[in-house]
Design a protein around this motif. Structure first.
Motif, PDB file in Angstrom:
ATOM      1  N   LYS A  86       0.815  -1.217   0.000  1.00 59.52           N
ATOM      2  CA  LYS A  86       0.000   0.000   0.000  1.00 59.52           C
ATOM      3  C   LYS A  86       0.851   1.271   0.000  1.00 59.52           C
ATOM      4  O   LYS A  86       0.347   2.374   0.237  1.00 59.52           O
ATOM      5  CB  LYS A  86      -0.943   0.002   1.207  1.00 59.52           C
ATOM      6  N   LEU A  87       2.127   1.081  -0.251  1.00 58.51           N
ATOM      7  CA  LEU A  87       3.038   2.216  -0.251  1.00 58.51           C
ATOM      8  C   LEU A  87       3.488   2.534  -1.686  1.00 58.51           C
ATOM      9  O   LEU A  87       3.909   1.648  -2.423  1.00 58.51           O
ATOM     10  CB  LEU A  87       4.271   1.851   0.605  1.00 58.51           C
ATOM     11  N   TYR A  88       3.379   3.785  -2.060  1.00 56.40           N
ATOM     12  CA  TYR A  88       3.763   4.217  -3.410  1.00 56.40           C
ATOM     13  C   TYR A  88       4.925   5.198  -3.279  1.00 56.40           C
ATOM     14  O   TYR A  88       4.870   6.133  -2.474  1.00 56.40           O
ATOM     15  CB  TYR A  88       2.595   4.909  -4.110  1.00 56.40           C
ATOM     16  N   THR A  89       5.968   4.960  -4.070  1.00 53.66           N
ATOM     17  CA  THR A  89       7.138   5.839  -4.010  1.00 53.66           C
ATOM     18  C   THR A  89       7.443   6.383  -5.405  1.00 53.66           C
ATOM     19  O   THR A  89       7.414   5.643  -6.397  1.00 53.66           O
ATOM     20  CB  THR A  89       8.362   5.067  -3.478  1.00 53.66           C
ATOM     21  N   PHE A  90       7.706   7.661  -5.463  1.00 56.00           N
ATOM     22  CA  PHE A  90       7.989   8.322  -6.743  1.00 56.00           C
ATOM     23  C   PHE A  90       9.283   9.123  -6.616  1.00 56.00           C
ATOM     24  O   PHE A  90       9.568   9.687  -5.550  1.00 56.00           O
ATOM     25  CB  PHE A  90       6.851   9.283  -7.122  1.00 56.00           C
ATOM     26  N   LEU A  91      10.019   9.174  -7.725  1.00 51.45           N
ATOM     27  CA  LEU A  91      11.200  10.026  -7.769  1.00 51.45           C
ATOM     28  C   LEU A  91      11.021  10.961  -8.963  1.00 51.45           C
ATOM     29  O   LEU A  91      10.957  10.516 -10.121  1.00 51.45           O
ATOM     30  CB  LEU A  91      12.471   9.185  -7.927  1.00 51.45           C
ATOM     31  N   ILE A  92      10.902  12.233  -8.671  1.00 53.41           N
ATOM     32  CA  ILE A  92      10.616  13.224  -9.712  1.00 53.41           C
ATOM     33  C   ILE A  92      11.763  14.218  -9.796  1.00 53.41           C
ATOM     34  O   ILE A  92      12.234  14.736  -8.775  1.00 53.41           O
ATOM     35  CB  ILE A  92       9.290  13.965  -9.407  1.00 53.41           C
ATOM     36  N   LYS A  93      12.201  14.469 -11.022  1.00 49.23           N
ATOM     37  CA  LYS A  93      13.259  15.452 -11.254  1.00 49.23           C
ATOM     38  C   LYS A  93      12.621  16.750 -11.705  1.00 49.23           C
ATOM     39  O   LYS A  93      11.812  16.761 -12.642  1.00 49.23           O
ATOM     40  CB  LYS A  93      14.202  14.935 -12.340  1.00 49.23           C
ATOM     41  N   ARG A  94      12.973  17.824 -11.035  1.00 46.06           N
ATOM     42  CA  ARG A  94      12.413  19.110 -11.460  1.00 46.06           C
ATOM     43  C   ARG A  94      13.106  19.541 -12.755  1.00 46.06           C
ATOM     44  O   ARG A  94      14.297  19.792 -12.790  1.00 46.06           O
ATOM     45  CB  ARG A  94      12.616  20.194 -10.394  1.00 46.06           C
ATOM     46  N   THR A  95      12.327  19.629 -13.792  1.00 46.13           N
ATOM     47  CA  THR A  95      12.866  20.066 -15.081  1.00 46.13           C
ATOM     48  C   THR A  95      12.106  21.274 -15.599  1.00 46.13           C
ATOM     49  O   THR A  95      12.517  21.897 -16.570  1.00 46.13           O
ATOM     50  CB  THR A  95      12.769  18.936 -16.134  1.00 46.13           C
ATOM     51  N   ALA A  96      10.967  21.573 -14.974  1.00 44.08           N
ATOM     52  CA  ALA A  96      10.142  22.688 -15.474  1.00 44.08           C
ATOM     53  C   ALA A  96      10.233  23.873 -14.525  1.00 44.08           C
ATOM     54  O   ALA A  96      10.587  23.720 -13.371  1.00 44.08           O
ATOM     55  CB  ALA A  96       8.697  22.242 -15.587  1.00 44.08           C
TER      56      ALA A  96
END
Lengths: 132, 76
Positions: free
Chosen positions: B66-76
């Motif tokens: 039930k755990l969701y992990t995201f890795l987002i790179k700021r490009t905008a």
């Protein structure tokens, strides 16, 4: 020409509908979509700064659940949408007049001013329009 | 990959994880990465759409129960 702007006509004073309007407005705003919200009729009463928080909204079974589960207050969501994106909120000039209210009745940080329906509909011609 | 910043969005319902992520990204420099940990079952599709519309880059997304992990790179 069509654009991706979102226009929300918010008339209901029900918590469920104000909550959904706030969710749509804030998510669209932080997703780089310009958003304009036109507040009128019973919805206007929920934004009365003189209204106690517990009397601000009415609604059905889901409104009670939102309250019991401490869902974020719609006004907080609208404010976050404004802080983080291009979200404008307008008070219906007719509703202000009928209520005998000045803009000072509404949170000045939340509302961008009064607006007539003709102008709002004109601005909304090219965007996506939602009524709640 | 180590993120520059981590956002704990566990227990937050839609749309708060997205709003908190946007706020965090706004204060980060272009090229930096944000790790988000969420429990909202709609977050997988929500963060995909968020990255698509904002132009930020989803480097990684995974579900562990039930755990969701995201890795987002700021490009905008």
């Amino acid at each position: 020409m069509a654009d991706n702007s979102l226009f929300i006509l918010l008339c209901s004073g029900e918590r469920e509908k104000i909550q959904m309007a706030a969710m749509m407005a804030s998510v669209a705003a932080v997703s780089e979509r310009p958003v304009q919200v036109f507040v009128s009729m019973n919805a206007m009463l929920a934004f009365d700064t003189k209204m106690a928080v517990e009397e601000r909204y009415h609604g059905g079974a889901f409104a009670k659940l939102l309250n019991d589960q401490k869902a974020p207050d719609p006004i907080l969501l609208f404010q976050q949408g404004k802080d983080l994106g291009d979200l404008k909120m307008w008070a219906c000039s007719m509703a202000l007049d009928i209520q005998g209210w000045e803009m000072s009745h509404l949170d000045e940080k939340l509302f961008d001013g009064p607006m007539g329906l003709t102008k709002f509909l004109s601005d909304a011609e090219s965007g996506q329009f939602v009524t709640l | 990959m180590m993120a520059d910043q981590t956002l704990d969005a566990k227990g937050l319902n839609c749309p708060l994880p997205i709003l908190r992520a946007k706020k965090a990204l706004k204060d980060m420099a272009t090229g930096q990465t944000l790790e988000i940990i969420a429990t909202d079952p709609g977050s997988m599709a929500d963060f995909d759409a968020f990255c698509r519309t904002t132009g930020n880059q989803m480097l990684e997304s995974k579900q562990d129960g039930k755990l969701y992990t995201f890795l987002i790179k700021r490009t905008a």
